[in-house]
Write an enzyme that holds these catalytic residues in place. Structure first.
Site, short mmCIF file in Angstrom:
data_model
loop_
_atom_site.label_atom_id
_atom_site.label_comp_id
_atom_site.label_asym_id
_atom_site.label_seq_id
_atom_site.Cartn_x
_atom_site.Cartn_y
_atom_site.Cartn_z
N GLY A 197 -0.44 -16.72 4.74
CA GLY A 197 -0.02 -17.12 3.39
C GLY A 197 1.47 -16.98 3.25
N CYS A 203 8.26 -1.45 2.11
CA CYS A 203 8.08 -0.82 3.43
C CYS A 203 8.24 -1.77 4.60
CB CYS A 203 6.71 -0.16 3.50
SG CYS A 203 6.62 1.31 2.49
N GLU A 230 3.33 9.07 6.66
CA GLU A 230 2.36 8.68 5.65
C GLU A 230 2.06 7.19 5.80
OE1 GLU A 230 0.73 10.48 3.20
OE2 GLU A 230 -0.24 8.52 3.24
N PHE A 231 0.79 6.82 5.74
CA PHE A 231 0.43 5.42 5.98
C PHE A 231 -0.16 4.75 4.74
CE2 PHE A 231 -0.05 7.89 9.90
CZ PHE A 231 0.84 7.23 10.72
N ASP A 285 11.89 16.32 -8.61
CA ASP A 285 12.68 15.10 -8.52
C ASP A 285 14.00 15.35 -9.24
OD1 ASP A 285 11.68 11.96 -7.81
OD2 ASP A 285 13.56 12.17 -8.94
N HIS A 322 -4.34 -12.17 7.37
CA HIS A 322 -4.43 -13.17 6.32
C HIS A 322 -3.13 -13.97 6.21
CE1 HIS A 322 -6.90 -14.66 3.05
NE2 HIS A 322 -5.76 -14.88 2.41
N ARG A 376 -1.10 2.63 1.50
CA ARG A 376 -0.76 1.30 0.97
C ARG A 376 -0.68 1.38 -0.54
NH1 ARG A 376 -6.11 -1.24 3.14
NH2 ARG A 376 -6.64 0.89 2.60
N GLU A 377 0.29 0.71 -1.13
CA GLU A 377 0.34 0.65 -2.59
C GLU A 377 -0.92 -0.08 -3.06
OE1 GLU A 377 4.08 -0.82 -4.06
OE2 GLU A 377 5.17 0.49 -2.69
C1 UDX Z 1 2.44 -0.96 4.13
C2 UDX Z 1 1.53 -0.35 5.19
O1 UDX Z 1 0.24 -0.99 5.15
C3 UDX Z 1 1.35 1.15 4.96
O2 UDX Z 1 0.58 1.72 6.01
C4 UDX Z 1 2.72 1.79 4.91
O3 UDX Z 1 2.59 3.17 4.62
C5 UDX Z 1 3.62 1.13 3.87
O4 UDX Z 1 3.68 -0.28 4.13
P1 UDX Z 1 2.16 -1.70 1.56
O5 UDX Z 1 3.56 -2.19 1.68
O6 UDX Z 1 1.76 -0.90 0.38
O7 UDX Z 1 1.79 -0.81 2.86
O8 UDX Z 1 1.19 -2.96 1.55
P2 UDX Z 1 0.23 -3.74 2.55
O9 UDX Z 1 -1.12 -3.78 1.98
O10 UDX Z 1 0.36 -3.24 3.93
O11 UDX Z 1 0.86 -5.20 2.44
C6 UDX Z 1 2.20 -5.48 2.79
C7 UDX Z 1 2.50 -6.94 2.61
O12 UDX Z 1 1.84 -7.71 3.62
C8 UDX Z 1 2.06 -7.52 1.27
O13 UDX Z 1 3.11 -8.36 0.79
C9 UDX Z 1 0.82 -8.32 1.61
O14 UDX Z 1 0.64 -9.39 0.73
C10 UDX Z 1 1.14 -8.79 3.03
N1 UDX Z 1 -0.05 -9.07 3.84
C11 UDX Z 1 -0.92 -8.06 4.18
C12 UDX Z 1 -0.29 -10.36 4.28
O15 UDX Z 1 0.49 -11.28 4.00
N2 UDX Z 1 -1.40 -10.60 5.06
C13 UDX Z 1 -2.27 -9.63 5.41
O16 UDX Z 1 -3.25 -9.93 6.12
C14 UDX Z 1 -2.03 -8.31 4.96
#
Ligand code: UDX
Length: 454
Positions: free
Chosen positions: A259, A266, A154-155, A32, A257, A157-158
């Site tokens: 909300g 991302c 890369e997929f 980095d 979900h 999730r955080e």
């Molecule tokens: C996402 C993708 O899932 C992942 O594959 C990609 O590599 C990066 O972007 P991430 O941003 O870490 O990952 O989180 P994720 O769990 O996908 O949630 C993203 C957002 O969507 C969050 O704010 C979450 O609260 C929201 N979300 C997710 C909803 O509001 N409803 C859902 O049903 C799922």
């Protein structure tokens, strides 16, 4: 001899990827340009919150299989495979992706590539980026014809980054030669043996797979949130609706979900980059629906603020509001484009006294929104509150005992922006519960609770 791999860019993606490759037995060198970050990683400390990652990192720093550097010369000398994992944020002056960090990384690495190697892009990019980077590599690398570029989106999730990297649903590699495919099969040998699907495509398709997947996920969430609005107007219950449609095998229960919507580093920027690229390519209509997806998502935040105003009798001016959650999602300290903080800030601008509590994201939230007030616990945030708003669904908040807030709050109003609390539990304790797309009373609560957010 195990493959020697470098990972350039040590954010969420890079550190997780580096530690997981070391777990698979490869020799890994992380690079980095931020010397502070490298010093921290080299001592085994992860500079952000990601469950399980610190253990993995410190284990492989100790075995010596994972090392860190700031030197591109050292990386060029070391690697058989070089992974590009730098960020591609939204441009400050438009919807497109800012590829500056990726271009800088390639410019810095190329002059040090003196022997045959494979450079593999992992960052999320507009289609066609790899083609341009490949041309730069062969122009600037001394080993020019022997340096190849592949793409491996890369997929992860955080919050679930380690599990997603060790056991992904699929591995996608975009290659231009059989040699590149062979090398990547070697990198992923353990996962392929475990039966994880290994999908080989051309480079353009591999670039598009990531943005397409994120666009689809964003669409799923916004679809459900649009349904939540219809539920509110009709008295239907979005939780029951989600459960019922999710049981259709063609739809599936995950990512439905409703909300406060999506945020983070991302989804929002990736759908915008896709819209920007469709415009540039002259096929705006192909991604036009994403403007609606984005619009529905952003409107969740204003809807939540409106709900707070409604609860407070038409104005939040002078009212105390407790905000539970600051991270864009639970199990993360990431506050980039956090819906929770966006709502908290809007309420403050409308004259409310807002107190925010988050189990781990406080420091990042304070940096991003220094003018908000932060509390050390949910109970402290709720002191004297006219409304308690649940905006990031941490497990700690699901477990919160409504009775424990009796005598703490000024009024027992709970606004559940994540539809993740148990309405009956709060109502039984004498609270007025409001969710997004949920009925005002308990009458129509669903009898099934088989839901999943991600
Ligand atoms: C996402 C993708 O899932 C992942 O594959 C990609 O590599 C990066 O972007 P991430 O941003 O870490 O990952 O989180 P994720 O769990 O996908 O949630 C993203 C957002 O969507 C969050 O704010 C979450 O609260 C929201 N979300 C997710 C909803 O509001 N409803 C859902 O049903 C799922």
């Amino acid at each position: 001899m195990p493959l020697r791999v470098t990972v350039i860019g040590t954010g969420y993606l890079g550190v997780t990827h580096a530690a997981c490759l070391a777990e698979f037995g490869l020799d890994v060198l992380g690079l980095d340009v931020d010397a502070g970050k490298i010093a921290s990683l080299a001592s085994g400390a992860v500079p952000f919150h990601e469950p399980g990652l610190a253990d993995l990192l410190s284990r492989h720093v100790a075995t010596g299989r994972l090392r860190f550097t700031t030197s591109f010369a050292e990386a060029g000398e070391f690697g058989d495979v070089h992974y590009l994992c730098v960020g591609t944020p939204q441009r400050w002056n438009g919807l497109g992706a800012d590829l500056r960090y990726l271009e800088d990384a390639v410019e810095s690495l190329a002059p040090h590539l003196r022997v045959q190697c494979l450079v593999v892009g992992k960052s999320t990019v507009p289609v066609g980026t790899a083609e341009r980077l490949a041309a730069r590599l062969s122009a600037h690398a001394p080993a020019n014809g022997d340096v190849e570029l592949a793409w491996n989106p890369e997929f992860l999730r955080e919050g679930k980054a380690v599990a997603d990297t060790l056991r992904p649903d699929r591995i996608v590699v975009g290659v231009r030669s059989e040699i590149a495919e062979k090398v990547l099969r070697e990198v992923h040998a353990a996962q392929i043996d475990d039966g994880i699907p290994f999908i080989v495509t051309d480079v353009a398709t591999a670039e598009l797979v990531k943005v397409a997947a994120n666009a689809f996920l964003a669409t799923k969430v916004s679809f459900m949130n649009a349904m939540a609005d219809l539920c509110e107007e009709t008295g239907a219950d979005v939780a029951a609706l989600q459960d019922a449609i999710g049981r259709d095998g063609r739809i599936g229960p995950r990512y439905l979900h409703a909300g406060l919507g999506f945020g983070g580093g991302c989804l929002p920027k990736d759908i915008r980059a896709l819209m920007a690229q469709a415009d540039e390519l002259g096929v705006s209509q192909a991604a036009a629906f994403l403007r609606e997806v984005d619009g529905i998502n952003m409107s969740r935040r204003t809807r939540m603020v409106a709900l707070a105003r409604e609860t407070c009798g038409g104005t939040v001016l002078g009212r105390r509001i407790a905000v539970l959650g600051a991270a864009f999602k639970p199990d993360s300290d990431d506050v980039r484009d956090s819906p929770a903080l966006s709502v908290a800030a809007q309420l403050q601008l409308q004259g409310a006294t807002v107190s925010v509590y988050d189990p781990v994201a406080r420091a990042n939230a304070e940096r991003a929104f220094p003018s908000l007030h932060y509390s050390g616990s949910a109970v402290e945030a709720a002191e004297g509150a006219h409304a308690v708003m649940h905006l990031t669904e941490w497990e700690e908040f699901r477990q919160l005992d409504p009775a424990g807030l009796d005598g703490v709050v000024a009024r027992k109003f709970i606004l559940d922006g994540r539809n993740a609390l148990d309405p009956d539990r709060w109502r039984r304790a004498g609270w007025t519960y409001r969710g997004l797309g949920r009925p005002l009373t308990a009458d129509r609560s669903p009898t099934s609770n088989a839901t999943s957010t991600a």
